[in-house]
Each structure stands twice: as structure tokens, then as C-alpha cells.
Write an enzyme that holds these catalytic residues in place. Structure first.
Site, PDB file in Angstrom:
ATOM      1  CE  LYS A  14      -2.025  -0.672   3.619  1.00  0.00           C
ATOM      2  NZ  LYS A  14      -1.666  -2.615   4.197  1.00  0.00           N
ATOM      3  NE  ARG A  89      -4.174  -1.138   9.595  1.00  0.00           N
ATOM      4  CZ  ARG A  89      -3.238  -0.598   8.929  1.00  0.00           C
ATOM      5  NH1 ARG A  89      -2.884   0.107   8.381  1.00  0.00           N
ATOM      6  NH2 ARG A  89      -2.625  -1.185   8.586  1.00  0.00           N
ATOM      7  NE  ARG A 128       7.760  -2.036   6.369  1.00  0.00           N
ATOM      8  CZ  ARG A 128       6.580  -1.528   6.383  1.00  0.00           C
ATOM      9  NH1 ARG A 128       6.305  -0.801   4.867  1.00  0.00           N
ATOM     10  NH2 ARG A 128       5.524  -2.248   7.075  1.00  0.00           N
ATOM     11  NE  ARG A 134       7.161  -0.072  10.017  1.00  0.00           N
ATOM     12  CZ  ARG A 134       5.457   0.163   9.561  1.00  0.00           C
ATOM     13  NH1 ARG A 134       5.712   0.715   8.190  1.00  0.00           N
ATOM     14  NH2 ARG A 134       4.211  -0.298  10.035  1.00  0.00           N
ATOM     15  NE  ARG A 146       1.597  -4.921  11.427  1.00  0.00           N
ATOM     16  CZ  ARG A 146       3.283  -4.646  10.764  1.00  0.00           C
ATOM     17  NH1 ARG A 146       4.792  -5.165  10.838  1.00  0.00           N
ATOM     18  NH2 ARG A 146       2.739  -3.729   9.549  1.00  0.00           N
TER      19      ARG A 146
HETATM   20  P1  B4P Z   1       3.917  -1.903   2.245  1.00  0.00           P
HETATM   21  O1  B4P Z   1       2.571  -2.530   2.484  1.00  0.00           O
HETATM   22  O2  B4P Z   1       4.004  -0.948   1.263  1.00  0.00           O
HETATM   23  O3  B4P Z   1       3.673  -1.470   3.629  1.00  0.00           O
HETATM   24  P2  B4P Z   1       2.903  -0.498   4.483  1.00  0.00           P
HETATM   25  O4  B4P Z   1       1.951   0.321   3.408  1.00  0.00           O
HETATM   26  O5  B4P Z   1       3.820   0.489   5.308  1.00  0.00           O
HETATM   27  O6  B4P Z   1       1.483  -1.469   5.230  1.00  0.00           O
HETATM   28  P3  B4P Z   1       1.984  -2.163   6.833  1.00  0.00           P
HETATM   29  O7  B4P Z   1       0.510  -2.376   6.506  1.00  0.00           O
HETATM   30  O8  B4P Z   1       3.363  -2.411   7.422  1.00  0.00           O
HETATM   31  O9  B4P Z   1       2.075   0.177   7.382  1.00  0.00           O
HETATM   32  P4  B4P Z   1       1.294   0.543   8.349  1.00  0.00           P
HETATM   33  O10 B4P Z   1       1.518   1.941   8.160  1.00  0.00           O
HETATM   34  O11 B4P Z   1      -0.687   0.976   7.415  1.00  0.00           O
HETATM   35  O12 B4P Z   1       5.513  -2.542   2.224  1.00  0.00           O
HETATM   36  C1  B4P Z   1       6.165  -3.884   2.783  1.00  0.00           C
HETATM   37  C2  B4P Z   1       7.179  -3.970   2.791  1.00  0.00           C
HETATM   38  O13 B4P Z   1       7.054  -4.864   1.483  1.00  0.00           O
HETATM   39  C3  B4P Z   1       7.927  -2.671   2.698  1.00  0.00           C
HETATM   40  O14 B4P Z   1       9.387  -3.003   2.603  1.00  0.00           O
HETATM   41  C4  B4P Z   1       8.402  -2.911   0.927  1.00  0.00           C
HETATM   42  O15 B4P Z   1       9.909  -2.101  -0.060  1.00  0.00           O
HETATM   43  C5  B4P Z   1       7.997  -4.021  -0.017  1.00  0.00           C
HETATM   44  N1  B4P Z   1       7.392  -4.676  -1.158  1.00  0.00           N
HETATM   45  C6  B4P Z   1       6.340  -3.889  -1.580  1.00  0.00           C
HETATM   46  N2  B4P Z   1       5.593  -3.889  -2.790  1.00  0.00           N
HETATM   47  C7  B4P Z   1       6.715  -4.809  -2.997  1.00  0.00           C
HETATM   48  C8  B4P Z   1       7.005  -5.748  -3.897  1.00  0.00           C
HETATM   49  N3  B4P Z   1       5.744  -6.122  -4.967  1.00  0.00           N
HETATM   50  N4  B4P Z   1       7.702  -6.505  -3.843  1.00  0.00           N
HETATM   51  C9  B4P Z   1       8.800  -6.692  -2.623  1.00  0.00           C
HETATM   52  N5  B4P Z   1       9.025  -6.319  -2.045  1.00  0.00           N
HETATM   53  C10 B4P Z   1       7.762  -5.601  -1.800  1.00  0.00           C
HETATM   54  O16 B4P Z   1       0.269   0.728   9.565  1.00  0.00           O
HETATM   55  C11 B4P Z   1       1.719   0.035  10.389  1.00  0.00           C
HETATM   56  C12 B4P Z   1       0.602   0.274  12.319  1.00  0.00           C
HETATM   57  O17 B4P Z   1       0.128   1.625  12.161  1.00  0.00           O
HETATM   58  C13 B4P Z   1      -0.397  -1.089  12.037  1.00  0.00           C
HETATM   59  O18 B4P Z   1      -0.231  -2.112  12.419  1.00  0.00           O
HETATM   60  C14 B4P Z   1      -1.525  -0.696  13.271  1.00  0.00           C
HETATM   61  O19 B4P Z   1      -0.989  -0.362  14.122  1.00  0.00           O
HETATM   62  C15 B4P Z   1      -1.455   1.553  13.285  1.00  0.00           C
HETATM   63  N6  B4P Z   1      -2.370   1.846  12.337  1.00  0.00           N
HETATM   64  C16 B4P Z   1      -2.396   2.445  10.938  1.00  0.00           C
HETATM   65  N7  B4P Z   1      -3.382   3.211  10.238  1.00  0.00           N
HETATM   66  C17 B4P Z   1      -3.951   2.969  11.008  1.00  0.00           C
HETATM   67  C18 B4P Z   1      -5.806   2.755  11.928  1.00  0.00           C
HETATM   68  N8  B4P Z   1      -6.082   2.988  10.323  1.00  0.00           N
HETATM   69  N9  B4P Z   1      -6.282   2.246  12.180  1.00  0.00           N
HETATM   70  C19 B4P Z   1      -5.548   2.012  13.828  1.00  0.00           C
HETATM   71  N10 B4P Z   1      -4.325   1.819  13.360  1.00  0.00           N
HETATM   72  C20 B4P Z   1      -4.007   1.662  12.626  1.00  0.00           C
END
Ligand code: B4P
Length: 197
Positions: A14, A89, A128, A134, A146
Site C-alpha cells: 500500500k 481499517r 523491511r 521498525r 497484525r
Molecule cells: P507496504 O505494504 O507498502 O507497507 P505498508 O503500507 O507500510 O503497510 P503496513 O500495513 O505495514 O503499515 P501501516 O503503516 O499502514 O510495504 C511493506 C514492505 O514490502 C516494504 O519493505 C516494501 O518495500 C516491500 N514491498 C512492497 N511491494 C513489494 C513487492 N511488489 N515486492 C517485494 N517487496 C515489496 O500500519 C502500521 C501500524 O499503524 C498498524 O499495524 C497499526 O498499529 C497502525 N495503524 C495504521 N493505520 C491505522 C488505522 N487506520 N487504525 C488503527 N491503527 C492504524
């Protein structure tokens, strides 16, 4: 205007794809995860509170998340539209978003759901974690929690938008470039008639 929700489990890409899409389509990027990490790096009270949930792989409470996003949406500019990344979410957040958008006379164009196998998700997040440090990406047990939270609380959000005919599944397996191309083809094909850029 194009108003997208980028949806999918942790590690589905995402944040990665949102960064590229906002650049291409010149739209705003609202990531609740990034907002919490920004607060954390600035040592705010909100950041400390969020950390206590994020580090355990849990969702931050709805009232905190919704009011943070509301403030950001009200103060930010989104002339051409926006991408919501990591929000909503759960169903409470989805309903709060409906109210927020209604007040502004805005509508969601589509929810794009990135579909990725579980083992691939775990590998991406652990990789990552090695680089970013992280806390929520280092420990496999927390990553699995998660994913469990995603299954239980977040997947109903897909159905919420599917019932409104707004949800689209996108293959999230493959290289970052391949997935970006697929997303752009979809957006250009289905949604550019509503969108001038
Ligand atoms: P991404 O999948 O891009 O990670 P993300 O968006 O940061 O998702 P995540 O769910 O972990 O985080 P968020 O900040 O929303 O990439 C992951 C990794 O994969 C990266 O290293 C990337 O380079 C790699 N990658 C991507 N595409 C690839 C591909 N095609 N091939 C290989 N590698 C690839 O949430 C974090 C925390 O914040 C949650 O757990 C929660 O505690 C809190 N939070 C956020 N939003 C919330 C909400 N609305 N309500 C309540 N809590 C919330």
C-alpha cells in the site's frame, strides 16, 4: 477528481504503491501509519500512545485515529483527489469516513485491494524490518498478529465497499514496477473519465 482507498494486508504494498501513484496523478497521500510514525519521531503524546499499540501489532483506538485523519484532511489540499493508505481499517472507521466525506460533498471513486500470499507478506515485512528497524516488522509473532487483526477486523471493510460496487481486486504479487503498471492501467481505463490531470 479521483479519491482512492488503497487496501490490503500489512506488507501488501500500500505505502509503496501509494507513493508512486500520488506522484503520477498529483493527488494527496493520507497514510495513517505514516501519520503515527511522524508523531512518534516528534515525541508527541499521540506518538507515544500510538506506539504502545503499533509495537504489539494492534490497531490504534478508533477515536484517536479518526480525529487525527479528520484534522489532516481538513488542513490538507486535495485539488485533484487523494489516496487513503491504511484507512479505513475496520467498519467503524469506514462509517466515520462516510460521514467525513459527506460533509465535504466528496465520494470514494474506488477501493483497490492488493492481493498477496501470506508467506510473501511475512517475508517482505521481515526484510523491511532488517533495514528500517521498525519494531512491528522485526518479530514474526507480531507480524502474524497484525495479519490476524487484518483478517478479523479489516477484511469486512472490503465487503462494505464491494456492496457499493466500489471494490476492485488487484494482483499484488510481482515486482513493484509490474504492480504499479497494473494499477495505472486500471485507473486510466476505468476512472480517468472522471479525472482531468
Ligand atoms: P507496504 O505494504 O507498502 O507497507 P505498508 O503500507 O507500510 O503497510 P503496513 O500495513 O505495514 O503499515 P501501516 O503503516 O499502514 O510495504 C511493506 C514492505 O514490502 C516494504 O519493505 C516494501 O518495500 C516491500 N514491498 C512492497 N511491494 C513489494 C513487492 N511488489 N515486492 C517485494 N517487496 C515489496 O500500519 C502500521 C501500524 O499503524 C498498524 O499495524 C497499526 O498499529 C497502525 N495503524 C495504521 N493505520 C491505522 C488505522 N487506520 N487504525 C488503527 N491503527 C492504524
Amino acid at each position: 477528481m479521483i479519491n482512492l482507498i488503497l487496501f490490503g494486508p500489512p506488507g501488501s504494498g500500500k505505502g509503496t504503491q501509494a507513493q508512486r501513484l500520488v506522484e503520477k496523478y498529483d493527488i494527496a497521500h493520507w497514510s495513517t501509519g505514516d501519520m503515527f510514525r511522524f508523531e512518534l519521531s516528534n515525541h508527541t503524546e499521540l506518538g507515544q500512545l500510538a506506539k504502545s499499540y503499533m509495537d504489539k501489532g494492534q490497531l490504534v483506538p478508533d477515536e484517536v485515529t479518526i480525529s487525527m485523519l479528520k484534522k489532516r484532511m481538513e488542513s490538507g489540499k486535495a485539488t485533484n483527489g487523494f489516496i487513503l493508505d491504511g484507512f479505513p481499517r475496520n467498519i467503524v472507521q469506514a462509517q466515520a469516513l462516510d460521514t467525513l466525506l459527506e460533509e465535504k460533498n466528496l465520494k470514494i471513486t474506488a477501493l483497490l485491494s492488493l492481493e498477496v500470499d501470506e508467506e510473501e507478506l511475512i517475508n517482505r515485512l521481515l526484510n523491511r524490518g532488517k533495514v528500517s528497524g521498525r519494531a512491528d516488522d522485526i518479530n514474526e509473532e507480531i507480524i502474524r498478529r497484525r495479519l490476524q487483526v487484518y483478517k478479523e477486523e479489516t477484511t469486512p471493510v472490503y465487503n462494505y465497499y464491494a456492496e457499493k460496487q466500489l471494490a476492485v481486486q488487484v494482483n499484488g504479487m510481482g515486482t513493484i514496477d509490474e504492480i504499479f503498471e497494473e494499477l495505472c492501467l486500471l485507473i486510466d481505463d476505468r476512472y480517468t473519465t472522471q479525472f482531468v490531470y
